[in-house]
Design an enzyme around this catalytic site. Structure first.
Site, PDB file in Angstrom:
ATOM      1  N   SER A   1      34.921   7.631 -36.527  1.00  9.96           N
ATOM      2  CA  SER A   1      34.606   6.326 -35.919  1.00  9.96           C
ATOM      3  C   SER A   1      35.499   5.242 -36.500  1.00  9.96           C
ATOM      4  O   SER A   1      35.962   4.349 -35.779  1.00  9.96           O
ATOM      5  CB  SER A   1      33.140   5.952 -36.158  1.00  9.96           C
ATOM      6  OG  SER A   1      32.308   6.866 -35.501  1.00  9.96           O
TER       7      SER A   1
ATOM      8  N   LYS B   1      41.348   0.826 -31.637  1.00  6.75           N
ATOM      9  CA  LYS B   1      40.954  -0.142 -30.607  1.00  6.75           C
ATOM     10  C   LYS B   1      41.370  -1.546 -31.031  1.00  6.75           C
ATOM     11  O   LYS B   1      41.868  -2.326 -30.223  1.00  6.75           O
ATOM     12  CB  LYS B   1      39.435  -0.068 -30.375  1.00  6.75           C
ATOM     13  CG  LYS B   1      39.037   1.181 -29.600  1.00  6.75           C
ATOM     14  CD  LYS B   1      37.566   1.509 -29.699  1.00  6.75           C
ATOM     15  CE  LYS B   1      37.302   2.860 -29.062  1.00  6.75           C
ATOM     16  NZ  LYS B   1      35.958   3.382 -29.325  1.00  6.75           N
TER      17      LYS B   1
ATOM     18  N   GLN C   1      30.203   1.327 -31.309  1.00  5.90           N
ATOM     19  CA  GLN C   1      30.883   2.590 -31.567  1.00  5.90           C
ATOM     20  C   GLN C   1      29.847   3.702 -31.779  1.00  5.90           C
ATOM     21  O   GLN C   1      28.946   3.580 -32.593  1.00  5.90           O
ATOM     22  CB  GLN C   1      31.790   2.452 -32.809  1.00  5.90           C
ATOM     23  CG  GLN C   1      32.583   3.697 -33.137  1.00  5.90           C
ATOM     24  CD  GLN C   1      33.589   4.057 -32.043  1.00  5.90           C
ATOM     25  OE1 GLN C   1      34.320   3.212 -31.543  1.00  5.90           O
ATOM     26  NE2 GLN C   1      33.606   5.332 -31.660  1.00  5.90           N
TER      27      GLN C   1
END
Ligand code: NAP
Length: 279
Positions: free
Chosen positions: A41, A48, A92
């Site tokens: 993650s 991102k 997330q």
């Protein structure tokens, strides 16, 4: 055999967003909630945020401890919902086991739900298609974009989607159906996946099991979209055995460098869309 290069597709989308953002007086803002310290993650959020930076979108990361309660997390989501400076919110996944993903996703304001994952948006998307919602699920859009850019015909084709999650498999199957394919969905309880995959003109695999789809499981000249990401140390593998596939198929996305970069680009596009609609 053609390689469906996700980086090329992502660059076109990102350049387009960058141009549009450069004309704005205020930069769009994406808030990303990250709970806990799952290494994968952390990498996804970093990627991102790098993409945001590249296209001129402002990103804010809200990092929370893995022992946060569901109630406390909902308070954080609500703060972002109320904040007029935030255009888009993503949570997330995965969340720690003691927190309901559904409850948290449903708490995100519909107009800031950048992945189309809360029940009201996903319900509209499922029932009335992508034109009924401000933005659609990012990975599914990424798959469709790759097919579009590489001019792969969908109408009238047999498509097989392996994987049936709400986030990935289901929306992909819906969009393929809406675009005229005849779609079969395989999942964990499918008895013999190969019977189905061998029939696929378009095969999309989104499971999370390294090389689940291999030799003898492809139709000649098929288009294969490998969504899977499986990490082994620093290496990443897809759900499809690329070496076995390349002997038979007509076109395939690599892993890494296939669906992943396009999914991130779609997140940029969706953030921009929400910003534009909420002005
Ligand atoms: P998920 O929620 O765990 O869903 C996995 C799906 O695969 C479920 O529908 C499950 O079936 C099915 N499945 C499990 N074992 C199977 C088997 N042996 N044969 C056939 N189907 C099986 O995972 P997800 O979130 O959809 O993600 C899937 C993969 O895509 C992961 O590797 C993830 O990292 C990757 N991903 C990539 C991107 C990208 O941008 N490239 C984006 C998102 C996710 P049941 O429904 O019966 O349990």
């Amino acid at each position: 055999m053609e390689i469906l290069d996700g980086k090329v597709v992502a660059n076109v989308i990102n350049e387009n967003i960058k141009k549009k953002v450069s004309l704005l007086e205020r930069r769009p803002v994406l808030a990303i909630i990250l709970v806990g310290d799952n290494p994968a993650s952390n990498i996804y959020v970093k990627k991102k945020r790098e993409a945001c930076n590249e296209v001129g979108i402002k990103s804010i990361q809200i990092s929370l401890n893995s022992d946060i309660s569901e109630e406390e997390l909902l308070v954080e989501v609500d703060k972002l919902n109320q904040d007029l400076n935030i255009d888009a919110i993503m949570v997330q996944m995965p969340l720690p086991k003691h927190i309901s993903e559904k409850v948290v996703l449903d708490a995100v304001a519909a107009k800031k739900d950048v992945e189309c994952l809360n029940s009201s948006n996903f319900g509209k998307f499922s029932e009335y298609g992508e034109d009924s919602v401000a933005v659609s699920p990012v990975t599914a859009m990424a798959v469709m974009k790759i097919l579009e850019v590489y001019d792969i015909e969908i109408e009238g084709k047999n498509a097989v989607v392996v994987g049936n999650s709400n986030i990935v498999g289901k929306p992909i199957a819906m969009l393929l159906t809406d675009n005229g394919a005849t779609v079969t969905v395989c999942h964990n309880k499918t008895k013999d996946i190969a019977i189905h995959t061998r029939w696929a003109d378009i095969l999309v695999v989104a499971v999370g099991k390294k090389h689940l789809i291999g030799k003898g499981m492809f139709k000649k000249n098929a288009t294969v979209i490998d969504v899977g990401i499986n990490r082994e140390g620093k290496k990443i593998f897809g759900d499809v055995d690329f070496e076995a596939a390349k002997e038979v198929v007509g076109a395939i996305t690599p892993v890494p460098g296939g669906v992943g970069p396009v999914t991130v680009a779609m997140l940029m596009k969706n953030t921009f869309e929400l910003f534009s609609k909420n002005l």
